[in-house]
Design a protein around this motif. Structure first.
Motif, PDB file in Angstrom:
ATOM      1  N   HIS A 232      80.376  58.432  45.252  1.00  0.00           N
ATOM      2  CA  HIS A 232      79.493  57.522  44.524  1.00  0.00           C
ATOM      3  C   HIS A 232      78.328  58.287  43.899  1.00  0.00           C
ATOM      4  O   HIS A 232      77.563  58.966  44.575  1.00  0.00           O
ATOM      5  CB  HIS A 232      78.959  56.454  45.475  1.00  0.00           C
ATOM      6  N   THR A 248      82.911  57.923  41.577  1.00  0.00           N
ATOM      7  CA  THR A 248      83.507  56.884  42.411  1.00  0.00           C
ATOM      8  C   THR A 248      84.988  56.694  42.086  1.00  0.00           C
ATOM      9  O   THR A 248      85.378  56.708  40.914  1.00  0.00           O
ATOM     10  CB  THR A 248      82.775  55.550  42.199  1.00  0.00           C
ATOM     11  N   VAL A 249      85.803  56.520  43.128  1.00  0.00           N
ATOM     12  CA  VAL A 249      87.222  56.210  42.945  1.00  0.00           C
ATOM     13  C   VAL A 249      87.563  54.969  43.767  1.00  0.00           C
ATOM     14  O   VAL A 249      86.915  54.663  44.760  1.00  0.00           O
ATOM     15  CB  VAL A 249      88.128  57.395  43.368  1.00  0.00           C
ATOM     16  N   ASP A 250      88.586  54.245  43.324  1.00  0.00           N
ATOM     17  CA  ASP A 250      88.996  53.033  44.036  1.00  0.00           C
ATOM     18  C   ASP A 250      89.691  53.352  45.348  1.00  0.00           C
ATOM     19  O   ASP A 250      89.599  52.578  46.315  1.00  0.00           O
ATOM     20  CB  ASP A 250      89.923  52.194  43.154  1.00  0.00           C
ATOM     21  N   ASP A 251      90.389  54.478  45.403  1.00  0.00           N
ATOM     22  CA  ASP A 251      91.184  54.837  46.584  1.00  0.00           C
ATOM     23  C   ASP A 251      91.058  56.335  46.815  1.00  0.00           C
ATOM     24  O   ASP A 251      91.460  57.143  45.978  1.00  0.00           O
ATOM     25  CB  ASP A 251      92.644  54.442  46.351  1.00  0.00           C
TER      26      ASP A 251
END
Length: 355
Positions: A232, A248-251
């Protein structure tokens, strides 16, 4: 073991909090305590509102603690006939102080994610501003109240315990190390990028920013492989040669699954570094500093690569590139299961609360 209840868990961390190490550990502790206590588990969410600077510095009113929230907390303790109060951080010490004054028979357990005075001293050194000084003063005051008013202090590591003893003459009564919820999937997720890469994971706070800048200046440009920086706010750091600031990544799972190794060039901080336990969970070798491995068992350090100078970092990475480790190392994964799986914390928390 028989746990005296009911228990009230006091936290400023809500379900929507940024997915940093502290928030992840807080949510896992809540899940484990709910499992241990059943209907005897209660949670008190501190309000998400900013503190007034004078109240923060003079009274330690931070992270949602003020006169109104303390009154609501006291009412909850009375209404639910709380026997034990579990504070999610030593920066909530004023809550411990208030409950001990109004209900001296309630047992107060404080879990220290960091030594807050040390953490915010590092932040002040990284960026010396009046605001940083005020935050340090407020957290130190709140932490002092926690050490004076807690029946049981729990730390992540012996290092933190020794520092608390030196600062406040109250070290840890128990140590429960960093644990991580197991999010590794049995199936291999798709590759996030085509080329081989090293992985750095961490949110944008001062120690991670310092680590990435040092690594970018002294290590990354000479490497035969790129480094992906995931976390983040990390995409706000200026681009550097041979590095990609992903942000930031979702997974996170695909990034770990396909990384050649994890790098942790951390040079400052307190507590334990979540990224190391997370790498162990995914069966990934870590190349990190002594600070990154602080609090971890010597067998964890021996199974990975500790490097504190740029030259040793580069040699370790060159060696891994020349002879790549397995995509999933079961021996590394076993270290997670032995030291940092949820069952470890469940046993530790049960022992503390039944003492």
């Amino acid at each position: 073991m028989r746990i005296t209840g009911p228990l009230l868990y006091v936290t400023p961390t809500g379900p929507a909090a940024a997915p940093g190490g502290r928030a992840k550990l807080s949510r896992l502790h809540q899940m484990l305590l709910r499992d241990l206590l059943g209907d005897g588990f209660h949670r008190f969410m501190l309000p998400d509102r900013g503190a007034r600077p004078v109240d923060a510095i003079l009274h330690g009113h931070i992270d949602g603690i003020d006169r109104d929230s303390l009154a609501a907390l006291t009412d909850t303790v009375e209404r639910e006939r709380i026997a034990q109060l579990f504070l999610d951080g030593s920066n909530l010490g004023v809550a411990a102080q208030a409950i001990k004054r109004s209900h001296p028979g309630v047992r107060v357990v404080t879990f220290c994610h960091n030594v807050e005075a040390r953490f915010f001293w590092g932040a002040l050194r990284a960026r010396a501003t009046p605001r940083a000084l005020a935050i340090l003063a407020a957290n130190a005051r709140a932490e002092h109240a926690a050490m004076r008013s807690s029946d049981t202090v729990v730390c992540l590591s012996a290092r933190d315990s020794k520092l608390l003893q030196r600062l406040y003459r109250h070290g840890a009564d128990a140590i429960v190390p960093m644990v991580m919820e197991d999010i590794r999937r049995a199936e291999t997720p798709p590759r996030p990028v085509a080329e081989p890469y090293l992985l750095f994971v961490g949110g944008s706070f001062y120690a991670n920013r310092d680590a990435v800048r040092w690594y970018a200046d002294t290590i990354a440009p000479a490497l035969p492989i790129a480094t992906m920086v995931v976390g983040h706010g990390m995409d706000q750091i200026a681009a550097a040669p041979n590095m990609t600031m992903v942000g930031t990544v979702d997974d996170i799972a695909p990034w770990y699954a396909h990384a050649l190794a994890v790098v942790a060039p951390i040079r400052d901080g307190s507590g334990m570094k979540t990224k190391v336990a997370e790498a162990l969970m995914f069966g990934k070798q870590v190349i990190g500093t002594a600070e990154a491995f602080s609090g971890y068992d010597r067998t964890v350090v021996a199974a990975n690569r500790q490097c504190d100078e740029p030259a040793s970092f580069r040699r370790a990475i060159d060696a891994i590139c020349a002879d790549p480790p397995p995509a999933f190392d079961p021996a590394i994964r076993l270290l997670y299961e032995r030291f940092h799986a949820p069952a470890v914390a469940r046993r530790g928390l049960a022992a503390i609360l039944s003492a």
